[in-house]
Motif scaffolding. Structure first.
Motif, PDB file in Angstrom:
ATOM      1  N   TRP A  50       0.970  -1.455   0.149  1.00 30.23           N
ATOM      2  CA  TRP A  50       0.197  -0.220  -0.168  1.00 30.23           C
ATOM      3  C   TRP A  50       1.077   1.442   0.307  1.00 30.23           C
ATOM      4  CZ3 TRP A  50      -3.570  -1.504   4.817  1.00 30.23           C
ATOM      5  CH2 TRP A  50      -4.585  -2.981   3.920  1.00 30.23           C
ATOM      6  N   GLN A  51       1.632   1.421   0.748  1.00 36.55           N
ATOM      7  CA  GLN A  51       2.808   2.788   1.322  1.00 36.55           C
ATOM      8  C   GLN A  51       3.470   3.148  -0.548  1.00 36.55           C
ATOM      9  OE1 GLN A  51       4.420   0.645   4.362  1.00 36.55           O
ATOM     10  NE2 GLN A  51       3.908   2.446   5.733  1.00 36.55           N
ATOM     11  N   ARG A  52       3.925   1.532  -1.124  1.00 34.77           N
ATOM     12  CA  ARG A  52       4.878   1.966  -2.802  1.00 34.77           C
ATOM     13  C   ARG A  52       3.838   2.298  -3.406  1.00 34.77           C
ATOM     14  NH1 ARG A  52       6.884  -2.919  -1.586  1.00 34.77           N
ATOM     15  NH2 ARG A  52       4.862  -4.365  -3.129  1.00 34.77           N
ATOM     16  N   TRP A  64      -0.457   4.926  -1.471  1.00 31.71           N
ATOM     17  CA  TRP A  64      -1.817   4.222  -0.325  1.00 31.71           C
ATOM     18  C   TRP A  64      -3.028   3.939  -1.347  1.00 31.71           C
ATOM     19  CZ3 TRP A  64      -1.381   2.524   4.704  1.00 31.71           C
ATOM     20  CH2 TRP A  64      -0.956   3.021   5.173  1.00 31.71           C
ATOM     21  N   GLU A  88      -1.253   4.758   9.397  1.00 33.18           N
ATOM     22  CA  GLU A  88      -0.784   4.968   9.419  1.00 33.18           C
ATOM     23  C   GLU A  88      -0.386   4.898  11.699  1.00 33.18           C
ATOM     24  OE1 GLU A  88      -1.683   8.750   7.727  1.00 33.18           O
ATOM     25  OE2 GLU A  88      -0.154   8.457   5.771  1.00 33.18           O
TER      26      GLU A  88
END
Length: 155
Positions: free
Chosen positions: A86-88, A91, A106
């Motif tokens: 998700w972060q890569r 999101w 977060e």
């Protein structure tokens, strides 16, 4: 050891979380703490996240903790590496949709970061004593009268 659960009366609807912390102090004595809160309008997944957040934010120093929950949503995000993906992707899910509850993800990542957390899933409503207690705390909080605003959901 920490256990957590979330509940929502309707989805969305009034909701709550409950968590139980159990640890042995430096003096060898056992301690237990229960934490819960209710919200006037939220979702079950948000309350599952809040239960884990409350448990980890209550810890006063970095430690190894086994975080037990009946939420596959929470456990799989850590154990299956969903969060890193998700972060890569900024999101976004694998299907390029926005990840829900980013505010709480977060916050949970920040709460977990000083600790060595092992995420454990248990089947809900299956007689696991601590999970049943967390469910009682969560549902009582959801049914309470002093409900908070879930700003990330309502706001």
């Amino acid at each position: 050891m920490a256990w957590s659960d979330g509940s929502s009366r309707g989805n969305p609807g009034p909701g709550g979380f409950g968590t139980v912390l159990r640890y042995t102090g430096p003096d060898g004595r056992a301690h237990e703490r229960e934490i819960s809160a209710g919200y006037r309008r939220t979702t079950n997944n948000r309350m599952e996240l809040m239960g884990a957040i409350a448990a980890l934010e209550a810890l006063r120093r970095p430690c190894a903790v086994t975080m037990t929950t009946d939420s596959q949503y929470v456990c799989n995000a850590f154990n299956k590496g969903w969060i890193a993906g998700w972060q890569r992707r900024g999101w976004k899910t694998a299907s390029k949709q926005p990840v829900k509850n980013v505010d709480l993800w977060e916050r949970l990542i920040a709460a977990a970061s000083p600790h060595d957390v092992t995420w454990v899933w248990v089947k809900g409503h299956a007689g696991h004593a601590e999970n049943e207690r967390c469910d009682e705390l969560a549902t009582s909080a959801a049914d309470g009268s002093a409900l908070l605003e879930d700003v990330g959901f309502e706001g």
